[in-house]
Design a protein around this motif. Structure first.
Motif, PDB file in Angstrom:
ATOM      1  N   ARG A  60       0.715  -1.218  -0.008  1.00 20.14           N
ATOM      2  CA  ARG A  60      -0.136  -0.100  -0.103  1.00 20.14           C
ATOM      3  C   ARG A  60       0.785   1.125  -0.066  1.00 20.14           C
ATOM      4  NH1 ARG A  60      -2.782  -3.691   3.289  1.00 20.14           N
ATOM      5  NH2 ARG A  60      -1.444  -3.214   5.230  1.00 20.14           N
ATOM      6  N   PHE A  61       0.443   2.385  -0.510  1.00 21.18           N
ATOM      7  CA  PHE A  61       0.999   3.592  -0.602  1.00 21.18           C
ATOM      8  C   PHE A  61       0.771   4.361   0.912  1.00 21.18           C
ATOM      9  CE2 PHE A  61       1.038   3.194  -4.954  1.00 21.18           C
ATOM     10  CZ  PHE A  61       2.423   3.803  -5.508  1.00 21.18           C
ATOM     11  N   THR A  62       1.711   4.851   1.400  1.00 19.41           N
ATOM     12  CA  THR A  62       1.547   5.736   2.476  1.00 19.41           C
ATOM     13  C   THR A  62       2.077   7.317   2.282  1.00 19.41           C
ATOM     14  OG1 THR A  62       3.557   5.369   3.319  1.00 19.41           O
ATOM     15  CG2 THR A  62       1.694   3.783   4.233  1.00 19.41           C
ATOM     16  N   ASP A  63       2.482   7.309   0.995  1.00 22.53           N
ATOM     17  CA  ASP A  63       2.936   8.690   0.536  1.00 22.53           C
ATOM     18  C   ASP A  63       2.001   9.229  -0.369  1.00 22.53           C
ATOM     19  OD1 ASP A  63       4.258  10.596  -1.262  1.00 22.53           O
ATOM     20  OD2 ASP A  63       6.081  10.178  -0.255  1.00 22.53           O
ATOM     21  N   LEU A  64       1.536  10.279  -0.314  1.00 22.18           N
ATOM     22  CA  LEU A  64       0.241  10.666  -1.134  1.00 22.18           C
ATOM     23  C   LEU A  64       0.787  11.073  -2.478  1.00 22.18           C
ATOM     24  CD1 LEU A  64      -2.675  11.400  -1.740  1.00 22.18           C
ATOM     25  CD2 LEU A  64      -2.139  13.801  -0.768  1.00 22.18           C
ATOM     26  N   GLN A  65       1.893  11.708  -2.586  1.00 22.26           N
ATOM     27  CA  GLN A  65       2.534  12.367  -3.903  1.00 22.26           C
ATOM     28  C   GLN A  65       3.059  11.163  -4.629  1.00 22.26           C
ATOM     29  OE1 GLN A  65       2.052  15.382  -4.588  1.00 22.26           O
ATOM     30  NE2 GLN A  65       1.232  16.051  -2.596  1.00 22.26           N
ATOM     31  N   ALA A  66       3.408  10.216  -4.091  1.00 22.65           N
ATOM     32  CA  ALA A  66       4.049   8.906  -5.032  1.00 22.65           C
ATOM     33  C   ALA A  66       2.774   8.048  -5.464  1.00 22.65           C
ATOM     34  CB  ALA A  66       4.696   8.155  -3.855  1.00 22.65           C
ATOM     35  N   LEU A  67       1.704   8.300  -4.787  1.00 18.10           N
ATOM     36  CA  LEU A  67       0.447   7.617  -5.033  1.00 18.10           C
ATOM     37  C   LEU A  67      -0.049   8.307  -6.294  1.00 18.10           C
ATOM     38  CD1 LEU A  67      -1.912   5.501  -5.234  1.00 18.10           C
ATOM     39  CD2 LEU A  67      -2.914   7.166  -3.137  1.00 18.10           C
ATOM     40  N   VAL A  68      -0.258   9.675  -6.308  1.00 17.40           N
ATOM     41  CA  VAL A  68      -0.741  10.481  -7.339  1.00 17.40           C
ATOM     42  C   VAL A  68      -0.036  10.326  -8.472  1.00 17.40           C
ATOM     43  CG1 VAL A  68      -2.175  11.644  -5.872  1.00 17.40           C
ATOM     44  CG2 VAL A  68      -0.129  12.695  -6.566  1.00 17.40           C
ATOM     45  N   ALA A  69       1.485  10.324  -8.587  1.00 17.30           N
ATOM     46  CA  ALA A  69       2.373  10.124  -9.546  1.00 17.30           C
ATOM     47  C   ALA A  69       2.177   8.872 -10.391  1.00 17.30           C
ATOM     48  CB  ALA A  69       3.809  10.207  -9.081  1.00 17.30           C
ATOM     49  N   GLU A  70       1.677   7.989  -9.467  1.00 15.41           N
ATOM     50  CA  GLU A  70       1.779   6.617 -10.016  1.00 15.41           C
ATOM     51  C   GLU A  70       0.279   6.601 -10.707  1.00 15.41           C
ATOM     52  OE1 GLU A  70       3.298   2.870  -8.920  1.00 15.41           O
ATOM     53  OE2 GLU A  70       1.233   1.962  -8.811  1.00 15.41           O
ATOM     54  N   LEU A  71      -0.623   7.067 -10.139  1.00 14.01           N
ATOM     55  CA  LEU A  71      -1.943   7.121 -10.555  1.00 14.01           C
ATOM     56  C   LEU A  71      -2.038   7.701 -11.894  1.00 14.01           C
ATOM     57  CD1 LEU A  71      -4.273   8.004  -7.581  1.00 14.01           C
ATOM     58  CD2 LEU A  71      -4.370   6.002  -9.115  1.00 14.01           C
ATOM     59  N   ASP A  72      -1.125   8.921 -12.071  1.00 14.94           N
ATOM     60  CA  ASP A  72      -1.203   9.777 -13.345  1.00 14.94           C
ATOM     61  C   ASP A  72      -0.362   8.973 -14.355  1.00 14.94           C
ATOM     62  OD1 ASP A  72      -1.568  11.787 -14.936  1.00 14.94           O
ATOM     63  OD2 ASP A  72       0.274  12.781 -14.271  1.00 14.94           O
ATOM     64  N   GLU A  73       0.437   8.138 -14.066  1.00 19.01           N
ATOM     65  CA  GLU A  73       1.322   7.470 -15.043  1.00 19.01           C
ATOM     66  C   GLU A  73       0.426   6.110 -15.596  1.00 19.01           C
ATOM     67  OE1 GLU A  73       5.365   4.581 -15.380  1.00 19.01           O
ATOM     68  OE2 GLU A  73       4.939   5.800 -13.392  1.00 19.01           O
ATOM     69  N   GLU A  74      -0.342   5.545 -14.728  1.00 16.70           N
ATOM     70  CA  GLU A  74      -0.959   4.326 -14.984  1.00 16.70           C
ATOM     71  C   GLU A  74      -2.474   4.847 -15.639  1.00 16.70           C
ATOM     72  OE1 GLU A  74      -0.756   1.153 -14.514  1.00 16.70           O
ATOM     73  OE2 GLU A  74       1.504   1.408 -13.924  1.00 16.70           O
ATOM     74  N   ILE A  75      -3.116   5.811 -15.261  1.00 15.88           N
ATOM     75  CA  ILE A  75      -4.491   6.043 -15.905  1.00 15.88           C
ATOM     76  C   ILE A  75      -4.552   7.295 -16.510  1.00 15.88           C
ATOM     77  CG2 ILE A  75      -5.732   4.502 -14.186  1.00 15.88           C
ATOM     78  CD1 ILE A  75      -6.852   7.021 -12.681  1.00 15.88           C
ATOM     79  N   GLY A  76      -3.574   8.032 -16.522  1.00 12.33           N
ATOM     80  CA  GLY A  76      -3.267   9.404 -17.286  1.00 12.33           C
ATOM     81  C   GLY A  76      -3.740   9.467 -18.616  1.00 12.33           C
TER      82      GLY A  76
END
Length: 261
Positions: A60-76
């Motif tokens: 699981r992510f506990t770092d918000l900025q790391a999560l949104v960066a991966e979200l943008d990469e994956e579903i961008g």
């Protein structure tokens, strides 16, 4: 299919899509059944975060900025088509942080941000991020604030299995203060539960300062999990989305902070 999406989707011209982010401890199943209740011209796409449900074995992510960066990469690439973001509680913070991330990058923004059950980022977190707190104390704290769905209290074995996820999600929520607070040029519709003991309507209303386009606060019956408790919320949400279904690039218009009870 992108691993963050529970099913494949083919964008169709003129059809809006709504990406839905879950509350702390929750998963994509929180939005099961929404498609049948939401206006047909909006495609509902629940987002499955790692470490829960079908992705239970992933860290699981506990770092918000790391999560949104991966979200943008994956579903961008999916977000480069007309869309709305919905997030509840922790999901509201994720949806807003993702929109901020894409704004900085100059990427396409949502036609609207729809958030529910979370304080504005400049306010302190309602629950502590305390790794030393015992499970029993954490449960009492969550229950005392209405921060647990009732079904979990009726099934202690489910609750015990869920607590590690809740702890990590609380760590992620504690990063709310690090989110860029630049008001976005995106309409912002924020829902609050009239009986929510975790997040007050006044705290929800503070979100309206985060939009330069249009901000409104909508109060619906129910507690913190009004998305599970009250049919009236989905009726209000469906009516709201009709503003965007035929005009996917609608920028939003109207008086700032138009409150509805």
């Amino acid at each position: 299919m992108k691993r963050y999406l529970t099913r494949a989707s083919q964008p169709s011209p003129g059809r809006m899509r709504m990406f839905c982010f879950p509350y702390a401890g929750g998963g994509a199943s929180a939005y099961a059944g929404w498609q049948s209740r939401i206006t047909a011209d909006i495609e509902v796409l629940p987002v499955q975060l790692p470490g829960r449900e079908g992705r239970m074995n992933e860290p699981r992510f506990t770092d918000l900025q790391a999560l949104v960066a991966e979200l943008d990469e994956e579903i961008g690439p999916e977000l480069d088509h007309p869309h709305v973001l919905y997030g509840h509680s922790m999901g509201a913070l994720i949806a807003y942080a993702l929109a901020q991330h894409r704004y900085v990058r100059g990427s396409r923004l949502p036609a609207a941000l729809v958030l529910g059950g979370h304080r504005a980022p400049h306010l302190p977190a309602p629950l502590p991020d305390d790794p030393g707190i015992r499970d029993e104390e954490l449960v009492r704290l969550l229950d005392g604030h209405g921060g647990l769905p009732r079904v979990l209290l009726d099934h202690p074995e489910w609750l015990s299995a869920l607590l590690p996820t809740v702890r990590d999600d609380l760590r992620l929520c504690a990063a709310a203060g690090t989110v860029d607070r630049t008001p976005l040029p995106v309409p912002l519709h924020v829902f609050g539960g009239s009986e929510d003991r975790l997040v007050t309507v006044d705290e929800v209303r503070e979100w309206t300062r985060y939009s330069t386009a249009y901000g409104e606060t909508l109060v619906v019956p129910g507690g913190h999990f009004f998305i599970r408790e009250e049919d009236s919320f989905l009726d209000r949400l469906s009516a709201l989305l009709r503003r965007y279904e035929s005009r996917p690039d609608l920028a939003g218009a109207g008086p700032t902070d138009a409150r509805q009870g």
